[in-house]
Design a protein around this motif. Structure first.
Motif, PDB file in Angstrom:
ATOM      1  N   ALA A   1      37.463  43.222  21.420  1.00  0.00           N
ATOM      2  CA  ALA A   1      38.136  44.437  20.923  1.00  0.00           C
ATOM      3  C   ALA A   1      37.967  44.623  19.411  1.00  0.00           C
ATOM      4  O   ALA A   1      38.235  45.710  18.887  1.00  0.00           O
ATOM      5  CB  ALA A   1      39.620  44.373  21.281  1.00  0.00           C
ATOM      6  N   LEU A   2      37.535  43.590  18.737  1.00  0.00           N
ATOM      7  CA  LEU A   2      37.362  43.730  17.279  1.00  0.00           C
ATOM      8  C   LEU A   2      36.154  44.617  16.980  1.00  0.00           C
ATOM      9  O   LEU A   2      35.084  44.415  17.564  1.00  0.00           O
ATOM     10  CB  LEU A   2      37.139  42.346  16.638  1.00  0.00           C
ATOM     11  N   PRO A   3      36.298  45.562  16.013  1.00  0.00           N
ATOM     12  CA  PRO A   3      35.159  46.451  15.701  1.00  0.00           C
ATOM     13  C   PRO A   3      34.172  45.785  14.738  1.00  0.00           C
ATOM     14  O   PRO A   3      33.814  46.364  13.701  1.00  0.00           O
ATOM     15  CB  PRO A   3      35.844  47.663  15.064  1.00  0.00           C
ATOM     16  N   ILE A   4      33.765  44.581  15.036  1.00  0.00           N
ATOM     17  CA  ILE A   4      32.910  43.801  14.140  1.00  0.00           C
ATOM     18  C   ILE A   4      31.464  43.793  14.635  1.00  0.00           C
ATOM     19  O   ILE A   4      31.208  44.106  15.795  1.00  0.00           O
ATOM     20  CB  ILE A   4      33.384  42.330  14.065  1.00  0.00           C
ATOM     21  N   THR A   5      30.541  43.430  13.748  1.00  0.00           N
ATOM     22  CA  THR A   5      29.163  43.185  14.203  1.00  0.00           C
ATOM     23  C   THR A   5      28.917  41.683  14.270  1.00  0.00           C
ATOM     24  O   THR A   5      28.181  41.203  15.118  1.00  0.00           O
ATOM     25  CB  THR A   5      28.133  43.808  13.244  1.00  0.00           C
ATOM     26  N   HIS A   6      29.537  40.933  13.323  1.00  0.00           N
ATOM     27  CA  HIS A   6      29.308  39.494  13.243  1.00  0.00           C
ATOM     28  C   HIS A   6      30.610  38.793  12.868  1.00  0.00           C
ATOM     29  O   HIS A   6      31.553  39.432  12.400  1.00  0.00           O
ATOM     30  CB  HIS A   6      28.266  39.163  12.161  1.00  0.00           C
ATOM     31  N   ILE A   7      30.593  37.458  13.059  1.00  0.00           N
ATOM     32  CA  ILE A   7      31.691  36.606  12.596  1.00  0.00           C
ATOM     33  C   ILE A   7      31.070  35.449  11.815  1.00  0.00           C
ATOM     34  O   ILE A   7      30.110  34.829  12.298  1.00  0.00           O
ATOM     35  CB  ILE A   7      32.483  36.009  13.781  1.00  0.00           C
ATOM     36  N   ALA A   8      31.614  35.182  10.608  1.00  0.00           N
ATOM     37  CA  ALA A   8      31.141  34.023   9.852  1.00  0.00           C
ATOM     38  C   ALA A   8      32.143  32.886  10.022  1.00  0.00           C
ATOM     39  O   ALA A   8      33.338  33.043   9.734  1.00  0.00           O
ATOM     40  CB  ALA A   8      30.990  34.385   8.382  1.00  0.00           C
ATOM     41  N   PHE A   9      31.639  31.756  10.538  1.00  0.00           N
ATOM     42  CA  PHE A   9      32.466  30.562  10.718  1.00  0.00           C
ATOM     43  C   PHE A   9      32.162  29.586   9.585  1.00  0.00           C
ATOM     44  O   PHE A   9      31.084  29.664   8.962  1.00  0.00           O
ATOM     45  CB  PHE A   9      32.140  29.860  12.034  1.00  0.00           C
ATOM     46  N   GLU A  10      33.069  28.634   9.370  1.00  0.00           N
ATOM     47  CA  GLU A  10      32.772  27.528   8.463  1.00  0.00           C
ATOM     48  C   GLU A  10      31.522  26.816   8.994  1.00  0.00           C
ATOM     49  O   GLU A  10      31.354  26.679  10.211  1.00  0.00           O
ATOM     50  CB  GLU A  10      33.967  26.549   8.458  1.00  0.00           C
ATOM     51  N   PHE A  11      30.642  26.356   8.058  1.00  0.00           N
ATOM     52  CA  PHE A  11      29.389  25.747   8.515  1.00  0.00           C
ATOM     53  C   PHE A  11      29.672  24.574   9.450  1.00  0.00           C
ATOM     54  O   PHE A  11      30.459  23.687   9.147  1.00  0.00           O
ATOM     55  CB  PHE A  11      28.563  25.261   7.306  1.00  0.00           C
ATOM     56  N   ASP A  12      29.007  24.606  10.592  1.00  0.00           N
ATOM     57  CA  ASP A  12      29.165  23.549  11.596  1.00  0.00           C
ATOM     58  C   ASP A  12      28.025  23.720  12.598  1.00  0.00           C
ATOM     59  O   ASP A  12      27.562  24.832  12.829  1.00  0.00           O
ATOM     60  CB  ASP A  12      30.520  23.720  12.322  1.00  0.00           C
ATOM     61  N   ASP A  13      27.573  22.593  13.158  1.00  0.00           N
ATOM     62  CA  ASP A  13      26.515  22.710  14.163  1.00  0.00           C
ATOM     63  C   ASP A  13      26.996  23.514  15.369  1.00  0.00           C
ATOM     64  O   ASP A  13      26.250  24.269  15.977  1.00  0.00           O
ATOM     65  CB  ASP A  13      26.083  21.312  14.650  1.00  0.00           C
ATOM     66  N   LYS A  14      28.272  23.305  15.721  1.00  0.00           N
ATOM     67  CA  LYS A  14      28.845  24.040  16.848  1.00  0.00           C
ATOM     68  C   LYS A  14      30.133  24.707  16.382  1.00  0.00           C
ATOM     69  O   LYS A  14      31.229  24.162  16.575  1.00  0.00           O
ATOM     70  CB  LYS A  14      29.139  23.092  18.014  1.00  0.00           C
ATOM     71  N   PRO A  15      30.015  25.850  15.739  1.00  0.00           N
ATOM     72  CA  PRO A  15      31.217  26.489  15.210  1.00  0.00           C
ATOM     73  C   PRO A  15      32.170  26.908  16.329  1.00  0.00           C
ATOM     74  O   PRO A  15      31.728  27.322  17.404  1.00  0.00           O
ATOM     75  CB  PRO A  15      30.669  27.719  14.485  1.00  0.00           C
ATOM     76  N   THR A  16      33.458  26.737  16.105  1.00  0.00           N
ATOM     77  CA  THR A  16      34.451  27.171  17.102  1.00  0.00           C
ATOM     78  C   THR A  16      35.595  27.898  16.397  1.00  0.00           C
ATOM     79  O   THR A  16      35.849  27.690  15.211  1.00  0.00           O
ATOM     80  CB  THR A  16      35.062  25.980  17.867  1.00  0.00           C
ATOM     81  N   TRP A  17      36.273  28.718  17.200  1.00  0.00           N
ATOM     82  CA  TRP A  17      37.426  29.448  16.682  1.00  0.00           C
ATOM     83  C   TRP A  17      38.571  28.497  16.351  1.00  0.00           C
ATOM     84  O   TRP A  17      39.411  28.799  15.515  1.00  0.00           O
ATOM     85  CB  TRP A  17      37.902  30.474  17.714  1.00  0.00           C
ATOM     86  N   SER A  18      38.619  27.351  17.010  1.00  0.00           N
ATOM     87  CA  SER A  18      39.760  26.457  16.788  1.00  0.00           C
ATOM     88  C   SER A  18      39.569  25.547  15.567  1.00  0.00           C
ATOM     89  O   SER A  18      40.554  25.129  14.963  1.00  0.00           O
ATOM     90  CB  SER A  18      40.021  25.626  18.041  1.00  0.00           C
ATOM     91  N   ASN A  19      38.322  25.258  15.199  1.00  0.00           N
ATOM     92  CA  ASN A  19      38.107  24.298  14.111  1.00  0.00           C
ATOM     93  C   ASN A  19      37.679  24.914  12.786  1.00  0.00           C
ATOM     94  O   ASN A  19      37.661  24.228  11.781  1.00  0.00           O
ATOM     95  CB  ASN A  19      37.024  23.276  14.517  1.00  0.00           C
ATOM     96  N   SER A  20      37.303  26.173  12.798  1.00  0.00           N
ATOM     97  CA  SER A  20      36.750  26.768  11.566  1.00  0.00           C
ATOM     98  C   SER A  20      37.845  27.016  10.520  1.00  0.00           C
ATOM     99  O   SER A  20      38.996  27.306  10.865  1.00  0.00           O
ATOM    100  CB  SER A  20      36.069  28.092  11.939  1.00  0.00           C
ATOM    101  N   MET A  21      37.467  26.868   9.261  1.00  0.00           N
ATOM    102  CA  MET A  21      38.366  27.257   8.166  1.00  0.00           C
ATOM    103  C   MET A  21      37.507  27.717   6.985  1.00  0.00           C
ATOM    104  O   MET A  21      36.634  26.986   6.522  1.00  0.00           O
ATOM    105  CB  MET A  21      39.261  26.091   7.730  1.00  0.00           C
ATOM    106  N   VAL A  22      37.741  28.940   6.559  1.00  0.00           N
ATOM    107  CA  VAL A  22      36.972  29.476   5.424  1.00  0.00           C
ATOM    108  C   VAL A  22      37.925  29.751   4.252  1.00  0.00           C
ATOM    109  O   VAL A  22      39.144  29.910   4.434  1.00  0.00           O
ATOM    110  CB  VAL A  22      36.215  30.765   5.814  1.00  0.00           C
ATOM    111  N   GLU A  23      37.328  29.804   3.050  1.00  0.00           N
ATOM    112  CA  GLU A  23      38.150  29.997   1.845  1.00  0.00           C
ATOM    113  C   GLU A  23      38.015  31.427   1.326  1.00  0.00           C
ATOM    114  O   GLU A  23      37.085  32.147   1.676  1.00  0.00           O
ATOM    115  CB  GLU A  23      37.682  29.012   0.767  1.00  0.00           C
ATOM    116  N   ARG A  24      38.929  31.771   0.424  1.00  0.00           N
ATOM    117  CA  ARG A  24      38.926  33.106  -0.164  1.00  0.00           C
ATOM    118  C   ARG A  24      37.565  33.413  -0.806  1.00  0.00           C
ATOM    119  O   ARG A  24      37.030  34.513  -0.648  1.00  0.00           O
ATOM    120  CB  ARG A  24      40.048  33.219  -1.223  1.00  0.00           C
TER     121      ARG A  24
END
Lengths: 231, 379
Positions: B49-72
């Motif tokens: 439902a998000l009107p996005i084209t992409h999602i940037a995750f914290e660098f990881d070989d297998k990025p996940t919604w539960s483990n990612s954390m990005v900074e300002r």
């Protein structure tokens, strides 16, 4: 001659299992004549029929039908010749269980890749009329008697306007009177449609309707005798 | 199809039995498709439902919604790049919670700056932003937990009290948990702040608001994603790929697909076996028709036409029954199920295709039938 069998030999099997089914067999039949091939079981009668119908290629010799050399043809060409120039009548009639009497005849048009038109349907009706089965047009084989099934087989064989009829023991599954009726009908249709008919039989009672009778034994023609139409 | 149609009518019993098996296979395929779509929907409908084209995750070989954390600095860095229409922080934290009616619920608290392009607004009530504790909830919470506008949801452990001010008319979930849209600061305090919030008279340190889970992106095709990833130390996935980063998505999708695959193989074999037996039973008849002059091509074409008719009719019936059952499941049960007409038609098409392969393997034996068998003594 409409059908000519010229010095045909047929060897079946390999090595020690080799069996000579036909040996230097020659015969011919004209349009409008019924040739009966007599002989005991295992004499090679059905092998002769198979070679004449292009179901088995002879080891040596030639078979020509309406001037075309059957032995020089590919399998597809032989199938086409069977569809268009040869009518087969089998033992036990060999009808297709799912088809009505009318459809057994129309099948011949279908296997030629055509959808039956009015002309084909009229021809099928006329043929059923000739074999006295108009009233059974909508019946399937299991609803017909043995004699009726064999008459359907005769009508089916004539459907594609063949020049040759190959008949395999037409009376073997019928009682004497029904058998006589079937052979009489066959002789009549041979004359009426001007086809050359080769009938394999072991039943002497069928011979009076033949124009020509040949005897077979151990794959060889042993004697040829002129028959005569029964009045 | 002359023989095909007449055989179907003549041997009704056998074909009805086979058709019933095909109907059941098509029905199961359709139900599994609906279930698969339902599971996927429960897992990633919030992301979809998000009107996005992409999602940037914290660098990881297998990025996940539960483990990612990005900074300002990451989302601000992204926002400055060419080809980037928008780059905003999105926080995602799963909480156990309790509604004001006392029901325990699991919620996915999504933090976002109010008014940014990912803010869903509200179909009923108010959007986030007017009240610092105001949240907008997925319709899922309304239907399953009777949450209404004006209710509160108290997050366990941190004891943050969320006020429901709006509802979005969609079953938005992530990892089978309904999404609660919250102002970014509220999300950051609940996720990283002390239980009970700031002490009276004090405020929480600003650094609390400098972290998010991912960066939600709206990119032009010209954006050099790889170069920006390198610079920002992120892994950027396009929207469909970002579904894979949701917990359990791949396993759920693949397990259903494996079932569907097995079902297809089984149906192909069953149909192949049926037509093999059917062809063997017809050997004498096929030999006869060949002796009459039919080509192998004619007979094979006719047999395949028969298989096609049987498969098509049975699959149409299976898909229709599946549609009816699917409607019942959606209307009357809590089973995650989605009626997707295209997916249903594809399922039916696969059963037809698989069945035709089975039938083709079976009817190739027609080529080997010798017409000589029509002559009794040479059988």
């Amino acid at each position: 001659m409409t059908i000519t069998v010229d010095s045909v030999s047929l060897v079946l099997g390999d090595g020690d299992q080799k069996v000579t089914a036909l040996e230097s067999v020659s015969l011919s039949a004209n349009a409008g004549s019924l040739c009966a091939v007599m002989g005991p079981s295992g004499a090679g009668k059905s092998s002769l029929l198979a070679v004449c119908g292009g179901l088995l290629p002879p080891t040596t010799g030639r078979v020509t039908i309406d001037g075309q050399d059957l032995t020089a043809m590919t399998e597809n060409q032989r199938s086409r010749l069977r569809r268009e120039r040869i009518g087969f009548i089998f033992q036990q009639s060999n009808l297709v269980a799912a088809l009505t009497t009318m459809d057994q005849l129309l099948l011949m048009t279908h296997i030629s890749g055509r959808t039956p038109n009015r002309e084909n349907r009229d021809r099928a009706r006329d043929l059923l009329n000739e074999v006295d089965l108009s009233h059974r047009a909508g019946h399937r084989p299991h609803q017909l008697s043995g004699g009726e099934r064999q008459r359907v087989g005769i009508a089916r064989a004539l459907m594609s306007e063949p020049v040759v009829l190959l008949v395999d023991e037409p009376t073997s599954m019928l009682d004497q009177s029904r058998g006589r009726e079937v052979v009489e009908l066959l002789a009549k249709q041979t004359k009426q449609h001007g086809v050359a008919t080769l009938m394999v039989t072991h039943d002497q009672a069928n011979l009076p309707w033949a124009d020509q009778v040949v005897n077979m034994e151990d794959g060889c023609l042993t004697r040829a005798a002129a028959g005569g139409p029964q009045s | 199809m002359f023989l095909a149609v007449r055989d179907l009518a003549f041997a009704k019993g056998r074909f009805v039995l086979m058709a019933t098996v095909i109907v059941m296979v098509a029905l199961m395929m359709v139900l599994l498709t609906g279930l698969s779509s339902g599971l996927v929907d429960r897992n990633i409908s919030g992301i979809r439902a998000l009107p996005i084209t992409h999602i940037a995750f914290e660098f990881d070989d297998k990025p996940t919604w539960s483990n990612s954390m990005v900074e300002r600095t990451t989302w601000e860095g992204w926002a400055e790049q060419s080809g980037v229409n928008a780059a905003v922080p999105l926080g995602n934290t799963l909480f156990n919670a309790r509604t004001s009616k006392g029901d325990p619920v699991n919620v996915a608290l999504w933090g976002m700056e109010p008014g940014t392009f990912i803010d869903p607004g509200a179909n009923i009530g108010q959007p986030i932003g007017n009240d610092p504790y105001g949240v907008v909830v997925s319709r899922m919470l309304v239907e399953d937990n009777n949450v209404e506008i004006g209710d509160t949801i108290v997050l366990d452990r941190v004891l943050t009290e969320l006020k429901v001010v709006g509802i979005v008319n969609a079953h938005n979930n992530i990892a089978h948990t309904p999404v609660v849209y919250a102002p970014f600061r509220l999300w950051a305090e609940a996720s990283y702040g002390p239980p009970g919030g700031a002490l009276p008279g004090e405020s929480l340190p600003d650094i609390l608001y400098d972290f998010a889970t991912v960066v939600a992106l709206d990119l032009e095709e010209t954006a050099d994603v790889a170069a920006i990833d390198d610079a920002q130390f992120t892994v950027t996935l396009d929207k469909p790929m970002s579904f894979v980063a949701s917990t359990g998505y791949t396993a759920e999708r693949d397990s259903v697909r494996i079932n569907q695959g097995f079902l297809l193989v089984i149906s192909t074999l069953v149909i192949g076996a049926f037509f093999t037996v059917w062809t063997i039973q017809r050997t004498q008849e096929i030999g006869l028709i060949k002796a009459l002059g039919a080509s192998t091509g004619y007979l094979v074409g006719d047999a395949l036409a028969q298989a096609f008719m049987l498969l098509t009719l049975a699959c149409i019936a299976g898909v229709l029954v599946g549609y009816g059952l699917g409607t019942y499941i959606v209307d009357r049960t809590d089973i995650p199920y989605v009626i997707d007409i295209n997916a249903m038609l594809i399922s039916g098409g696969l059963v037809i295709g698989g069945g035709l392969v089975g039938a083709a393997l079976a009817v190739r034996t027609i080529a080997g039938i010798d017409p000589i068998i029509a002559l009794g003594q040479l059988r």
